[in-house]
Design an enzyme around this catalytic site. Structure first.
Site, short mmCIF file in Angstrom:
data_model
loop_
_atom_site.label_atom_id
_atom_site.label_comp_id
_atom_site.label_asym_id
_atom_site.label_seq_id
_atom_site.Cartn_x
_atom_site.Cartn_y
_atom_site.Cartn_z
N ILE A 49 5.10 96.48 -32.29
CA ILE A 49 4.59 95.25 -31.64
C ILE A 49 3.30 95.18 -30.63
O ILE A 49 2.40 94.79 -30.57
CB ILE A 49 5.52 94.50 -30.80
CG1 ILE A 49 5.25 93.06 -30.47
CG2 ILE A 49 6.06 95.11 -29.65
CD1 ILE A 49 6.38 92.20 -29.94
N ALA A 69 11.56 91.07 -27.96
CA ALA A 69 11.22 92.26 -28.38
C ALA A 69 10.65 93.07 -27.11
O ALA A 69 9.88 92.61 -26.52
CB ALA A 69 10.19 92.48 -29.51
N TYR A 140 11.58 99.86 -16.76
CA TYR A 140 12.18 98.83 -17.55
C TYR A 140 12.11 97.67 -16.44
O TYR A 140 11.44 96.72 -17.14
CB TYR A 140 13.54 99.07 -18.03
CG TYR A 140 14.27 97.92 -18.91
CD1 TYR A 140 13.48 97.31 -19.91
CD2 TYR A 140 15.04 97.27 -18.44
CE1 TYR A 140 13.70 96.15 -20.57
CE2 TYR A 140 15.62 96.22 -19.12
CZ TYR A 140 15.03 95.63 -19.94
OH TYR A 140 15.51 94.45 -20.73
#
Length: 316
Positions: A49, A69, A140
């Site tokens: 992506i 995603a 993250y």
């Protein structure tokens, strides 16, 4: 509606696509190269992506984008060397997709973020809310927060409608990581030193999360709105017992002081994993219930049975 779902071949993506198809939507499933699109969807192999550049043609005729995603949890969550990878996939690629959606006159973008934006621990009721100060601790969580900020800026400048969802730990058929490992240990009769842990952690079943995504895809206000989500709060020992019941085995847990577990985690390099097992993380879902009209349909006991059935038929 015609809806594009990125990450459609992932754990959450497959369930979201199933729910959307059941609701009568036409779903375009954007998958990694080699990924299998969910049944009933239109395939769109986009590869990596962060390298994909043909969004404008893919978004032609799309009403809503659901962006799932991402690069999620891995061994390099705390590594500075990995920060650029999280930034490229979770932040920059999200921005490019949102800009292309705006240019294609897409009505709404739903972005799957994470409760890790709020932080790692919350022991006070009612738990984390969307408007609480952000406190991400790893690559993250930090990348999801930066992506949210980028989307907020775009929504304010260009009247784009964006809905952000922050779920906690997600479980259900197809789950991976620590929860799958825990279920595998229980199924194999491993003895676990978790009986004395008195924490509370919020979780959400993947099917209930998918229902929330379907609700978020409906029309809503221009600008950015966000919600924290959860459908159950329970202690780590209670989670072990619930998994054991669903697997029809006897839970094998014994007492071990939390401080000793944490010390062992530090010595073995698994401090973060031990903190997640012993610490509390509560999430307030009232905003999602009111703002999205969302109610969890699948109760915890049924969700655990469905998870165990998947595990016994495909994993073990």
């Amino acid at each position: 509606m015609r809806i594009l779902v990125t990450g459609a071949d992932g754990f959450i993506g497959r369930c979201v696509c199933k729910r959307l198809c059941e609701s009568g939507h036409e779903v375009v499933a954007a998958c990694r190269r080699g990924g299998r699109e969910p049944p009933g969807t239109l395939p769109a192999a986009i590869g990596a992506i962060e390298e994909y550049e043909a969004w404008h043609s893919l978004l032609d005729g799309i009403d809503v984008v659901i962006h799932l995603a991402a690069v999620t949890h891995s061994a390099d969550l705390m590594s500075r060397a990995a920060t650029p990878r999280y930034a490229s996939i979770n932040v920059a690629a999200t921005r490019r997709l949102a800009e292309a959606a705006r240019d294609a006159n897409v009505r709404r973008l739903v972005f799957m973020s994470s409760i890790k934006v709020n932080g790692e621990h919350s022991s006070a009721l009612p738990g984390f809310r969307f408007d609480d100060p952000p406190a991400p601790r790893d690559n993250y969580g930090a990348s999801k927060w930066r992506a949210e900020q980028s989307l907020k800026e775009l929504a304010m400048e260009d009247d784009l409608a964006v809905t952000v969802l922050r779920p906690p730990l997600v479980y259900g058929p197809g789950m991976k990581g620590n929860l799958l490992a825990l279920m595998r240990w229980i199924a194999r009769g491993r003895v676990l030193p978790l009986a004395d842990i008195s924490n509370q952690r919020s979780m959400i079943y993947v099917g209930n999360l998918a229902d929330a995504v379907v609700c978020a895809a409906r029309d809503g206000p221009v600008g950015l709105q966000g919600f924290t989500l959860a459908d159950i709060e329970l202690s780590t020992p209670d989670l072990v017992r619930a998994m054991a019941r669903s697997l029809d085995v006897e839970p094998k847990i014994f007492s071990c002081p939390s401080w000793l577990l944490q010390a062992l985690g530090t010595l073995t390099g698994r401090r973060d994993a031990i903190e997640r097992l012993t610490g509390s993380l509560l999430v307030d879902a009232a905003g999602a219930r009111d703002g999205l009209g969302w109610e969890p349909k699948t109760p915890f006991a049924q969700a655990m049975r469905e998870t165990a059935a998947w595990f016994q038929s495909t994993v073990q």
